[in-house]
Design a protein around this motif. Structure first.
Motif, short mmCIF file in Angstrom:
data_model
loop_
_atom_site.label_atom_id
_atom_site.label_comp_id
_atom_site.label_asym_id
_atom_site.label_seq_id
_atom_site.Cartn_x
_atom_site.Cartn_y
_atom_site.Cartn_z
N THR A 62 31.94 63.33 56.90
CA THR A 62 32.09 62.93 55.49
C THR A 62 32.60 61.50 55.40
N PRO A 63 31.98 60.66 54.53
CA PRO A 63 32.47 59.29 54.38
C PRO A 63 33.88 59.25 53.81
N ARG A 72 27.86 55.27 49.62
CA ARG A 72 26.70 56.17 49.54
C ARG A 72 25.46 55.52 50.13
N ASP A 84 31.96 66.20 50.03
CA ASP A 84 30.97 65.11 49.92
C ASP A 84 31.61 63.75 50.15
N LEU A 85 32.93 63.64 49.84
CA LEU A 85 33.62 62.36 49.96
C LEU A 85 35.11 62.63 50.17
N ILE A 132 35.32 66.41 46.20
CA ILE A 132 36.03 65.26 46.78
C ILE A 132 37.40 65.74 47.27
N LEU A 177 28.16 64.11 43.32
CA LEU A 177 29.32 64.45 44.15
C LEU A 177 29.87 65.79 43.68
N GLU A 221 26.04 54.78 54.01
CA GLU A 221 26.06 56.02 54.79
C GLU A 221 24.64 56.53 55.02
N ILE A 238 32.32 53.60 45.96
CA ILE A 238 31.66 54.90 46.18
C ILE A 238 30.15 54.70 46.29
#
Length: 643
Positions: free
Chosen positions: A454-455, A476, A440-441, A395, A392, A479, A472
């Motif tokens: 993005t999740p 991942r 990324d998150l 964030i 990651l 997703e 998380i």
């Protein structure tokens, strides 16, 4: 070390377990020590009395946990605890005395004399001798003679030494400390040769036994042909260096056969931290081929790509030293084997596959201790590859209650993410697709509408770090697979499953007939391609995919879709199937034929399947369910299966 010599002090074992593990349940301790609940509770009570307030073993949340209050005092008490024992009240120490007497006496030793010397009854001695004979058998050594005429050891000197070194060294040689000038010279040698701690300790042990046996007239008269080729290895030069320098101190000639014996701790050493220290040791083509074949086998059997990367040299040396240990009968102890098996289930399964290949090549049995060390390497390979793929980098933290709350979340987050991960804080008014797509998150304390790729994970201002870490990981996986994670169930296999992929199998048909039945149904539903069945049969013909006696895991490449297809078949009635009477559950896995396949997902699936297979009762219960809904309800009630 053999279990024959490891049953003398149970409370020490309880303490060792609690020191190695953060906590242990009563059931775990019972199973590990093979004693009753009452015995464990008495042992805990005795330990707490011995600690006298300097440490405490407390039962909390269903598990025993060790708390150390005064570290220095605790270490002293622990040391005394391990040392304190009336010598002949310990079975291991009685056995050490018997071996020591037999290996140092030229004449047969009467059992009456042994019993008298140890102040024990004849029945106790006979029981000890039975255990000793059983343990010696593995080293091709026998106790010959009769009780009324005397007993003697019969076998090769080198085998006897290896037996002592691997089982009873501390008991027999605890008072045989090397002279100061010898130890000083050894330190110079170790420094000159850049040898590390574990190898140094082994060399000292071997040298201590060598000097004792040589001085007392028990030299190695003949070498087994297995050891003869050591004369032509580079490691004999190290042994000669040590032997020459020790000769000058002792004034005792160390013969060639003894020098070969001194080579064993060097050829069988653990791979050093600094691999450059052993770069002068030649790696044979045989070893290189075996390493490459191990990587190919894991790909063939599990569809996992092992890429050692910059650890390739270290792994190759580990395999080389391991082959030496197998060839020359050198055993090493893995002190955390149980923890490795419990924590690294998939890597341990890969080690078991590797074991079969190595045993086929060498015709030597690979011990569980060696398996544990292999599993650690596989775990590192998987983890490092996963880290590079799933790191990651950034964030976004969305918080609707002010910047200080966002900083609190960031402070908690720093405990579970990489130090290089970029954390940025935003208010809900700043949220938009262009902004969030860069991360990324996204972690947010408020619900919002935004069509970002993005999740997003929603959380409270104060959260459990471990739970977030698991979330998380779950996000991942799901997703990547583009599937929803079942609410409240952090299980990938259950998230991949649905009603169409659950099958009741036919008990009157064989394993492969039932696999074909599952494949045909999946083909009709367009989950697998036309050639999938043939690929399963080809793979099965090379190596059976029956995972253990209760579970099968047939798997092959699937060209129909770019997604993993996972299905379960159960034998839900009580009839015995004709050819596979113990088989209960079939997990069928269709793996997409894509170049950039994510092995992390496969590892996670295998991990969950192994977790199920470890508990026979869980497998039995799964086999009793009648439909997909019952299966889900079972796992909801048994939510600790995958933990």
């Amino acid at each position: 070390m053999s279990d024959y010599f490891n049953n003398d002090n149970r409370i020490c074992k309880v303490l060792q377990i609690l020191e190695h593990k953060r906590s242990a349940s009563l059931e775990y301790l019972e199973k590990k020590l093979n004693v009753s609940t009452k015995s464990i509770k008495n042992d805990i009570k005795e330990l707490n009395e011995i600690f006298d307030g300097n440490a405490l073993i407390q039962f909390k949340l269903g598990k025993y946990k060790l708390y150390v209050l005064e570290y220095k005092q605790f270490e002293k008490i622990k040391e005394n605890l391990y040392l304190h024992d009336d010598f002949f009240n310990s079975p291991k120490k009685r056995m050490a005395y018997v071996i020591s007497r037999l290996m140092n006496d030229e004449n047969p030793v009467l059992t009456e004399d042994l019993a008298f010397e140890m102040s024990i009854g004849r029945t106790t001695l006979v029981g000890d001798l039975k255990k000793i004979r059983e343990a010696l058998k593995k080293y091709n050594i026998e106790i010959v003679g009769k009780t009324n005429t005397g007993l003697k050891l019969q076998g090769e000197e080198i085998d006897l030494r290896l037996f002592v070194l691997e089982n009873l060294y501390e008991e027999i040689y605890k008072d045989h400390e090397l002279d100061y000038d010898v130890k000083e010279e050894l330190e110079k040698i170790f420094s000159d040769l850049k040898l590390e701690g574990s190898t140094r300790k082994q060399i000292i042990k071997f040298l201590t036994v060598l000097i004792d046996r040589l001085v007392n007239g028990h030299s190695i008269a003949e070498l087994n042909e297995t050891y003869e080729d050591l004369i032509y290895t580079g490691q004999i030069n190290v042994s000669n260096n040590i032997s020459d320098r020790i000769e000058n101190i002792f004034g005792v000639k160390i013969p060639d056969n003894e020098r070969v014996f001194m080579t064993l701790p060097i050829v069988g050493m653990r791979t050093p931290m600094d691999i450059d220290r052993v770069k002068n040791i030649e790696i044979t083509e045989e070893v290189i081929d075996l390493v490459l074949d191990i990587i190919k086998l894991i790909k063939l059997e599990m569809d996992i790509t092992i890429t050692p990367g910059n650890l390739l040299d270290e792994f190759t040396y580990h395999i080389s030293f391991m082959l030496n240990r197998l060839k020359y009968g050198i055993k090493i102890k893995n002190p955390v084997l149980d923890e490795i098996k419990e924590k690294y289930m998939v890597p341990y399964k890969l080690a078991e596959l590797t074991k079969m290949l190595i045993e086929d090549r060498t015709k030597k049995k690979v011990s569980k201790d060696e398996l544990g060390f292999l599993a650690v390497y596989f775990s590192v390979f998987i983890s490092e590859n996963s880290y590079e793929r799933n790191k990651l980098c950034s964030i976004a933290i969305i918080c609707g209650t002010g910047k200080i709350t966002a900083r609190l979340i960031a402070a908690q987050l720093r405990k579970i993410v990489d130090i290089d991960t970029k954390l940025e804080m935003f208010s809900d008014s700043q949220v938009n697709k262009e902004l969030l797509d860069q991360f990324d998150l996204v972690l947010s304390t408020i619900k919002f509408e935004c069509d970002t790729v993005t999740p997003i994970i929603y959380l409270k201002e104060i959260f459990d770090e471990n739970q977030l870490k698991n979330k998380i990981e779950s996000v991942r996986y799901t997703e990547k697979l583009n599937i929803p994670m079942l609410q409240g169930m952090e299980s990938l296999v259950l998230s991949l499953l649905d009603e169409e992929k659950f099958f009741i199998l036919h008990s009157d048909k064989s394993y492969m007939e039932n696999v074909d039945y599952m494949i045909d149904k999946l083909y009709d539903l367009s989950y697998v391609d036309e050639g999938f069945k043939e690929r399963i049969h080809t793979r099965e013909s090379k190596s059976t995919m029956v995972f253990d006696e209760y579970i099968a895991l047939p798997h092959a490449i699937n060209k129909e879709t770019d997604k993993i297809v996972f299905s379960i078949g159960v034998f839900s009635d009580d009839k015995k199937h004709e050819k596979d009477s113990k088989l209960k559950v079939i997990f069928l896995l269709a793996i997409p034929d894509i170049e950039e396949k994510d092995d992390d997902i496969l590892v996670k699936i295998y991990d969950e399947i192994i977790a199920i297979s470890k508990d026979k009762q869980v497998v039995e219960n799964i086999a009793k369910v009648k439909n997909y809904r019952e299966l889900l309800l079972y796992f909801i009630k048994q939510d600790n299966v995958f933990n």
